[in-house]
Write an enzyme that holds these catalytic residues in place. Structure first.
Site, PDB file in Angstrom:
ATOM      1  N   GLU A  48       0.847  -1.194   0.000  1.00  0.00           N
ATOM      2  CA  GLU A  48       0.000   0.000   0.000  1.00  0.00           C
ATOM      3  C   GLU A  48       0.884   1.246   0.000  1.00  0.00           C
ATOM      4  O   GLU A  48       1.899   1.295   0.693  1.00  0.00           O
ATOM      5  CB  GLU A  48      -0.883  -0.013   1.261  1.00  0.00           C
ATOM      6  N   LYS A 127      -9.715   1.399  -2.764  1.00  0.00           N
ATOM      7  CA  LYS A 127     -10.003   0.909  -1.401  1.00  0.00           C
ATOM      8  C   LYS A 127     -11.458   1.219  -1.035  1.00  0.00           C
ATOM      9  O   LYS A 127     -11.894   2.375  -1.129  1.00  0.00           O
ATOM     10  CB  LYS A 127      -9.038   1.590  -0.442  1.00  0.00           C
ATOM     11  N   CYS A 169      -5.670  -3.194   2.452  1.00  0.00           N
ATOM     12  CA  CYS A 169      -5.479  -2.993   3.887  1.00  0.00           C
ATOM     13  C   CYS A 169      -6.753  -3.145   4.722  1.00  0.00           C
ATOM     14  O   CYS A 169      -7.186  -4.248   4.987  1.00  0.00           O
ATOM     15  CB  CYS A 169      -4.796  -1.643   4.122  1.00  0.00           C
TER      16      CYS A 169
END
Ligand SMILES: O=C(O)CCC(=O)C(=O)O
Length: 297
Positions: A48, A127, A169
């Site tokens: 990330e 995301k 994440c």
């Protein structure tokens, strides 16, 4: 050969040390991609925010557009580095992630890419779940101060190998994503991520192993290296987990590359021994993969 995986391959995850110099971050990432490819990796994952330090204050300065596709090289050096490195090494690259600026709306996203061995963009993932948490006395992080969320689950068909799922994440904490992707035929869930020194020791490994165990698939979590001089202290500990939730390879805090053989027979073996896929009771509870799901395939 497993029905999920057309051909076995070697996966490489690069735990990259990134600093404040974007150009340096990109050339360093490229060097590490070449190193992983030389070691035989056919699918290579970056962490990330590999082009910048992690933190809301940095996103606008490091952001790049992804449209038009391809974006102009001068506007989108990260996109082009990934595309060129994929073509040069003849590998798939999960280039994840960078801050993305959508020029029309002026919105920022946390966005990952998948490039094929010819350097063609196969997919992007924005995301979905933004990292907004507040653990008193430990860590407060409000990603939604700057970023907007993505709205699609990303399953990517790698023509030689089969389907992988990509999320970023904090997305790993939402097991529905993993479950849906696995039921739709993904054999590997890839999570570029940057947990921190509070939540990393609590949950990083547990999340990776839980997603693998529940879904009997491979899971890769790829972190930036830890830098205690940075404003955000990434946990590191990149790891690759097998479908039985066993850790195949793991790093500590420092920069490095881990590798694992992604073998379809292992999925079959685990699923044969513990046959969850034949035993689910959708007459008792709903199948989350059968409802209304928004995909980025
Ligand atoms: O879920 C966590 O503990 C960390 C998440 C995170 O750092 C992120 O989403 O960037």
């Amino acid at each position: 050969m497993s029905s999920l995986l057309k051909k076995n391959f070697k996966l490489g995850c690069i735990q990259l040390a990134a600093g404040s110099d974007k150009q340096k971050n990109l050339s360093h990432a490229r060097e590490k991609i070449l190193e992983a490819a030389k070691a035989g990796a056919q699918v290579i994952v970056l962490p990330e925010c590999f082009n910048s330090p992690y933190g809301c204050q940095y996103f606008p300065d490091y952001a790049e557009p992804i449209e038009p596709s391809p974006p102009k090289k001068e506007d989108a050096p990260s996109w082009h580095m990934l595309s060129e490195a994929a073509a040069e090494t003849k590998t798939y690259i999960v280039g994840a992630s960078i801050p993305e600026l959508e020029p029309d709306t002026k919105k920022y996203y946390n966005t990952a890419f998948v490039f094929d061995p010819e350097g063609k963009l196969l997919a992007t993932h924005r995301k979905i779940h933004l990292f907004d948490i507040d653990i008193p006395g430990k860590i407060k992080f409000i990603e939604s101060d700057v970023l907007s969320p993505g709205n699609k689950i990303t399953i990517v068909d790698l023509p030689e190998y089969g389907k992988i799922a990509l999320a970023i994440c904090y997305d790993v904490r939402f097991p529905e994503l993993a479950m849906i992707a696995a039921r739709k035929g993904a054999f590997l869930l890839v999570y570029p991520g940057a947990f921190n020194t509070t939540t990393g020791p609590m949950h990083w490994s547990l999340q990776a192993r839980a997603r693998a165990m529940d879904n009997q698939v491979f899971v890769a979590m790829c972190s930036p290296a830890q830098d205690m001089d940075a404003t955000y202290h990434a946990w590191g500990h990149s790891m690759i987990v097998d479908p039985n939730a066993d850790i195949m390879d793991e790093l500590q805090e420092k920069e490095g590359i881990i590798y694992a053989d992604i073998n379809g027979a292992r999925i079959d073996e685990v699923r044969k021994g513990i046959p969850l896929y034949q035993q689910r009771r959708f007459d008792v509870y709903p199948d989350v993969s059968a409802g209304k799901v928004r995909f980025e395939e």
